[in-house]
Scaffold this motif. Sequence first.
Motif, PDB file in Angstrom:
ATOM      1  N   ARG A 190      -5.913   6.621   5.143  1.00  0.00           N
ATOM      2  CA  ARG A 190      -5.425   5.452   4.411  1.00  0.00           C
ATOM      3  C   ARG A 190      -5.253   4.530   5.580  1.00  0.00           C
ATOM      4  NH1 ARG A 190      -5.760   1.760   2.229  1.00  0.00           N
ATOM      5  NH2 ARG A 190      -4.255   0.596   1.084  1.00  0.00           N
TER       6      ARG A 190
ATOM      7  N   ALA B 155       0.852  -1.195   0.125  1.00  0.00           N
ATOM      8  CA  ALA B 155       0.020   0.030   0.034  1.00  0.00           C
ATOM      9  C   ALA B 155       0.649   1.159   0.082  1.00  0.00           C
ATOM     10  CB  ALA B 155      -0.843   0.043   1.116  1.00  0.00           C
TER      11      ALA B 155
ATOM     12  N   TRP C 205       0.112  -5.465   3.952  1.00  0.00           N
ATOM     13  CA  TRP C 205       0.037  -4.069   3.715  1.00  0.00           C
ATOM     14  C   TRP C 205       1.113  -3.554   3.919  1.00  0.00           C
ATOM     15  CZ3 TRP C 205      -4.127  -7.621   4.290  1.00  0.00           C
ATOM     16  CH2 TRP C 205      -5.016  -7.292   3.897  1.00  0.00           C
TER      17      TRP C 205
ATOM     18  N   VAL D 205      -7.021   0.924   5.766  1.00  0.00           N
ATOM     19  CA  VAL D 205      -6.265  -0.503   5.865  1.00  0.00           C
ATOM     20  C   VAL D 205      -6.953  -1.101   7.033  1.00  0.00           C
ATOM     21  CG1 VAL D 205      -4.225  -1.509   6.520  1.00  0.00           C
ATOM     22  CG2 VAL D 205      -4.453   0.294   4.692  1.00  0.00           C
TER      23      VAL D 205
ATOM     24  N   GLU E 260      -9.895  -3.349   5.894  1.00  0.00           N
ATOM     25  CA  GLU E 260      -9.396  -4.510   5.136  1.00  0.00           C
ATOM     26  C   GLU E 260      -8.621  -5.564   5.787  1.00  0.00           C
ATOM     27  OE1 GLU E 260      -6.590  -2.347   2.721  1.00  0.00           O
ATOM     28  OE2 GLU E 260      -8.211  -1.342   1.394  1.00  0.00           O
TER      29      GLU E 260
ATOM     30  N   LEU F  32       2.744   0.155   3.909  1.00  0.00           N
ATOM     31  CA  LEU F  32       2.279   1.708   4.049  1.00  0.00           C
ATOM     32  C   LEU F  32       3.847   2.465   3.912  1.00  0.00           C
ATOM     33  CD1 LEU F  32      -0.516   1.692   6.351  1.00  0.00           C
ATOM     34  CD2 LEU F  32      -0.550   1.334   3.864  1.00  0.00           C
TER      35      LEU F  32
ATOM     36  N   LEU G  97       0.925  -6.109   8.717  1.00  0.00           N
ATOM     37  CA  LEU G  97       0.908  -4.623   8.296  1.00  0.00           C
ATOM     38  C   LEU G  97       2.348  -4.125   8.621  1.00  0.00           C
ATOM     39  CD1 LEU G  97      -0.339  -1.702   7.745  1.00  0.00           C
ATOM     40  CD2 LEU G  97      -0.889  -1.604  10.267  1.00  0.00           C
TER      41      LEU G  97
ATOM     42  N   GLN H 206      -3.988  -0.354  -3.074  1.00  0.00           N
ATOM     43  CA  GLN H 206      -3.668  -1.779  -2.977  1.00  0.00           C
ATOM     44  C   GLN H 206      -3.346  -2.475  -4.184  1.00  0.00           C
ATOM     45  OE1 GLN H 206      -6.023  -3.907   0.150  1.00  0.00           O
ATOM     46  NE2 GLN H 206      -6.553  -5.338  -1.550  1.00  0.00           N
TER      47      GLN H 206
END
Length: 822
Positions: free
Chosen positions: A352, A273, A339, A356, A359, A341, A368, A277
């Motif tokens: 954002r 991300a 994910w 996330v 999700e 970031l 993450l 995505q």
Amino acid sequence: MIGRASTDSPPCRFTVLGPPGLNCYGTELDLGSPQQQAVLMLLLVNSGRFVQVGELIDGLWGDRAPVTGEAVIRTYISRLRRMLSGHGLGSAIRSQAGGYLLDPSLFVLDAAEFADLVESARREHTAGNVSAAADHLAAALDLWTGTALAGVPGDAAERERSRLERLKLTATQELLRTRLELGEHAEVVAEVPLLIEQNRLEEPLYEIYLLALYRSGRRAEALEVYRTVYDLLSEEMGVGPGPLLQAIHEKILRADADVHDGTAVPRTGSHTARSGQVPGRGFDRQFIGRDAERAVFRAMLEGRERSGPLFVCGPAGIGKSTLLRKFADDARASGRQVWHLHDLDASERRERLEQVADELSTAVGPVLLLDSFEEFGDLEHWLRDEYLWKLRGAAIVVVAGRTGPSAGWLIDPAWSGTFTLRCLGALSDAESAALVEARGVARELRDSIVDFAVGSPLALSLAAEVGRSLPVAGKPSRRDAVRYVVDNVIALLVGPAPTAAHRWALHVCAHARYTTEDLLRAVVPDGQAEELFDWLRAQPFVETAAHGLDINGVLRESLEYQLRWRDPVGYEQMHRRIREYVMGGLLRDVRDPHGSVAVMRTIAHLRRRGGVVPRYVSGTGDEDLQASTATSADHGELIAMAREDHGESAAASVRFWLERQPNAFHLLRDRRTKRLRAFMSWLLLTAPAPEELAADPIVEAIWQDVSRRMELPAGAHVSVARHLFCPAGEAEPSFITDAFQARLMRGCLHEPGLAASYLVLSNGKFWRPLLEYLGHHEVETDHPNSIFGHDWLAPPPGEWRDRHLDEELWAQRRLNLFARQG
């Protein structure tokens, strides 16, 4: 045996998975003394690259290296070459530019065979061939004949031994799990207790043991083992069992029929991300190092690590973002959704993150990765108190930033003991060399790039990319290439300084060994010392040491190089001011041993580019000693030490001068045990009495030398370091000799009325180069001790301090980044 070398493999085989050995053409070779084996091991571990003599010395002795270390290393190399030549391997060890290389193509190595077999086992297991995987793992472990590198001394050998033994334990655990899959529960139950006894805090072994007991029908024993490990972890580590062990325990409590090891994870999609995505991409195959951090992350993926966030911290350029990309690949390979970031605009961060979170709530095994955490300052309270708290246990979270978690995380009881902190350090020399080699840099440039970069991935990558282009015609000159790398290192690691004074403070911190507020006050004008010190201390690339602030590694060298070519006049002025501060006020006022040693190391650091001074200062190491002046209660102990280490004549001299000048004796004792470690005398002579000259032939020889050289002015005197007794360190620099050197230098430069000074040394041959460099003459005498003196009436102290200044300032050292090694 599976995985053994083929018939066309080299006929010589090293074994390190036990006592070291080398078999050539069926003959077992004698590898020599343990120290010689340690040198061979270091060459073997670094097969394929030149290992500098300094690395061999550090690996064998560390900070206890003898002054003759380089000669000893060369002797060992010569013996190894002679041994190998007798078996047709005369070219196995090559030398170049102060280093040695062991040609890996001439040998096979049992550790490499072990690694290949373990990797083959993992491939077989992934393919569903559990029985074949077990065979490969058993074959790998059969290669072991004892403790790795048994009997080989040295820090480097210990590190390699620890690494190999850890790999063995991991392979053993994998074999035990594989055998559980094959139904060998009773056999595993019989074998695991001994392993647990040897590795009491290795939680995966308890996981295996619980599974084996339960599947063998011994449920009550399994529950008792869990209670035991619960108490053990609580008492010794202050933590409870990990989530995987807890899950196994809960299923045993419920008597579930499907108790398993919990490592299987369904394969699902993966995500990265930035603003959206998108499918993940494969990571650069040139990734090097960070094995410890990857092991922690792997444990989180496998459920063997605590469920809180993993914080990865370190200064800019240390490789945090690169590591997170590798984590993303590792997570995808294990079937996780990811994910990642990074590079988020300030205006979109919270939105954002909330997207996330939605999700993640529907994902299977989500991971993450949150990069550049220092940019989330305005959101940190929300992240800590709400966002990450809601994700705890639902997702694996990794946060990377320059400074790590703030104090709020550390004092919050809700987070206490739940997160893991890993601070990234510099890459090792071996990892640095591998990274540069992977980047395709010409062999003749690799060592100088590794030496310059001091383990900084950023500097290594920058230098490697420039270095790859240098051999090509029409590319930048070597000087321009060095400046390009240096400027980029400074720009990326430091960024813009608020003012010119802040920039000067950076250069001072890079040039001095330790930087204090008092030093900044003496060197940087305009009365900003307090503000500049606080600013430096807050920078992530500045370390707070016991004696002040410190910048290490490639940034120190880069700042030094930049100022030297941009402002040579300013560079010299800065050096002079720091030097005057250290040799003046700092040296004059210091009294305690630790402060004295810090001053000597600062002086050696300022002279590091030229001359012999750094060779006579220990550089590292510390002892808890206290200094004092002798009292009557100490006399007997001083005389006894002199007699024991230097004979009856030395004891008589100490006894005589204790009666004449008892306050001239200075002692160093162990602070805890009060044991006498060393002492020196600093005698003051104006007109020695005849009985003093008759009683001490050395003082008589000194006074004759004084009479030949000068007429002592009224009120002046001569000082003599008559007794310098430190039994443990006379033959090499040590903490004690550093402290004594500071005391002697303080007397020479700051003692009122000093006309001349003399040193009496039992090991004059060793110290002679230093004293000649510092302008001391040697007194001719028949006495076995050496006498060195200096006439302070001839050159003023300021002139003496300026000796060799050009050499200190402008000699080349480590800055010739792209110098050819030949």
